[in-house]
Write a protein that holds these residues in place. Sequence first.
Motif, PDB file in Angstrom:
ATOM      1  N   MET A   1       7.008 -46.899   8.760  1.00 43.37           N
ATOM      2  CA  MET A   1       7.666 -45.741   8.381  1.00 43.37           C
ATOM      3  C   MET A   1       7.625 -44.484   9.313  1.00 43.37           C
ATOM      4  O   MET A   1       6.162 -44.163   9.960  1.00 43.37           O
TER       5      MET A   1
ATOM      6  N   TRP B   1       9.282 -37.391   8.763  1.00 39.48           N
ATOM      7  CA  TRP B   1      10.468 -37.621   7.972  1.00 39.48           C
ATOM      8  C   TRP B   1      11.360 -36.626   8.303  1.00 39.48           C
ATOM      9  O   TRP B   1      11.190 -35.369   7.905  1.00 39.48           O
TER      10      TRP B   1
ATOM     11  N   ARG C   1      13.403 -36.513   0.420  1.00 44.75           N
ATOM     12  CA  ARG C   1      12.575 -37.867   0.668  1.00 44.75           C
ATOM     13  C   ARG C   1      12.260 -38.383  -0.556  1.00 44.75           C
ATOM     14  O   ARG C   1      12.466 -39.474  -0.877  1.00 44.75           O
TER      15      ARG C   1
ATOM     16  N   ASP D   1      14.128 -41.794   0.015  1.00 53.18           N
ATOM     17  CA  ASP D   1      13.074 -42.913   0.566  1.00 53.18           C
ATOM     18  C   ASP D   1      12.859 -44.221  -0.177  1.00 53.18           C
ATOM     19  O   ASP D   1      12.523 -44.235  -1.351  1.00 53.18           O
ATOM     20  N   PRO D   2      13.282 -45.160   0.182  1.00 50.53           N
ATOM     21  CA  PRO D   2      13.013 -46.602  -0.446  1.00 50.53           C
ATOM     22  C   PRO D   2      11.525 -46.789  -0.844  1.00 50.53           C
ATOM     23  O   PRO D   2      11.487 -47.587  -1.774  1.00 50.53           O
ATOM     24  N   ALA D   3      10.491 -46.325  -0.205  1.00 52.51           N
ATOM     25  CA  ALA D   3       9.146 -46.570  -0.582  1.00 52.51           C
ATOM     26  C   ALA D   3       8.529 -45.545  -1.634  1.00 52.51           C
ATOM     27  O   ALA D   3       7.510 -45.672  -2.306  1.00 52.51           O
TER      28      ALA D   3
ATOM     29  N   LEU E   1       7.721 -44.117  -5.051  1.00 52.91           N
ATOM     30  CA  LEU E   1       7.351 -44.618  -6.633  1.00 52.91           C
ATOM     31  C   LEU E   1       7.476 -43.558  -7.669  1.00 52.91           C
ATOM     32  O   LEU E   1       7.461 -42.491  -7.352  1.00 52.91           O
TER      33      LEU E   1
ATOM     34  N   GLN F   1       5.443 -39.619  -8.480  1.00 51.55           N
ATOM     35  CA  GLN F   1       4.901 -39.400  -7.291  1.00 51.55           C
ATOM     36  C   GLN F   1       5.496 -37.637  -6.957  1.00 51.55           C
ATOM     37  O   GLN F   1       6.290 -37.455  -7.741  1.00 51.55           O
TER      38      GLN F   1
END
Length: 308
Positions: free
Chosen positions: A1, A5, A242, A246-248, A250, A253
């Motif tokens: 990553m 970002w 983000r 952002d694919p990460a 969850l 969060q």
Amino acid sequence: MTEKWTTATIPGQHGRVAVVTGANTGLGFETAKALAERGASVVLAVRNVEKGRQAAARMTGDVTVQALDLTSLDSVRTAAAALRSRYERIDLLINNAGVMYTPKQTTRDGYEMQFGTNHLGHFALTGLLLDRLLPVPGSRVVTVSSTGHRIRAAIHFDDLHWQRSYSRAGAYGQSKLANLMFTYELQRRLAVHGTTVAVAAHPGLSSTELVRNSPAALRLPLTALAPLITQTPAMGALPTLRAATDPAVLGGQYYGPGGRFEIKGHPRLVTSSAGSYEVAVQQRLWAVSEDLTGVTFPSAATAAKAAR
């Protein structure tokens, strides 16, 4: 990553529909602009349609405008109905619009302005649009909070609308705490089917019009020190972007600037106040919000059926 970002990190958004509230200026404008540039079909959900059109003209891509006044639950219902008729699916709902430190006043429905706009309006909009997100894998509800959620960090159930004694900062803090509690409880309810997630973000201290209602004693120092302690709206929008792309990421969060005290910097995962994670208070706030708005969210069974 990538460590830092940026908008360049945003994956392609072609084929996705994003609804961004308060998108004609500041953080909302930068959020919508970046999503449109990456290929999303973006709806600017704004109170002032003419300003929304002017903002859309400054963006590239597929950008449309939808009237939405979060201070009126009738307007929220009308906007949701229009969006539902226009779109079979919504990939991103970004609850960005907000007011800050307003003088004592109420929404059209009689609720304290900051709580009514920042929380109740978005609560109702989300509930009315949720079945357009539930069938869409990877869909997200992103709600913008603030480090101000730590100010007098409590939901004042005994006086939600500050009728006994009004504090601009206290009412703002309550509304931003409510944004987080709404996100965490929404994620708990969404987790049963796993297609849509709820995420929160905050912009740090960004140079926007949001402080225009602040008392002069606070506004003037902030204006003078802005070049040193604030970041641009484009940077302030990065945590929201983000959280949205952002694919990460969850569900449940919270993203904010990565610099000291989360004032500015590139976005990273952060934590909110200890009180914001109190499940019993989240659930009580949810029940009160349903009662005040008249909006009931789809049940777990309805959600599972919509996701199939």
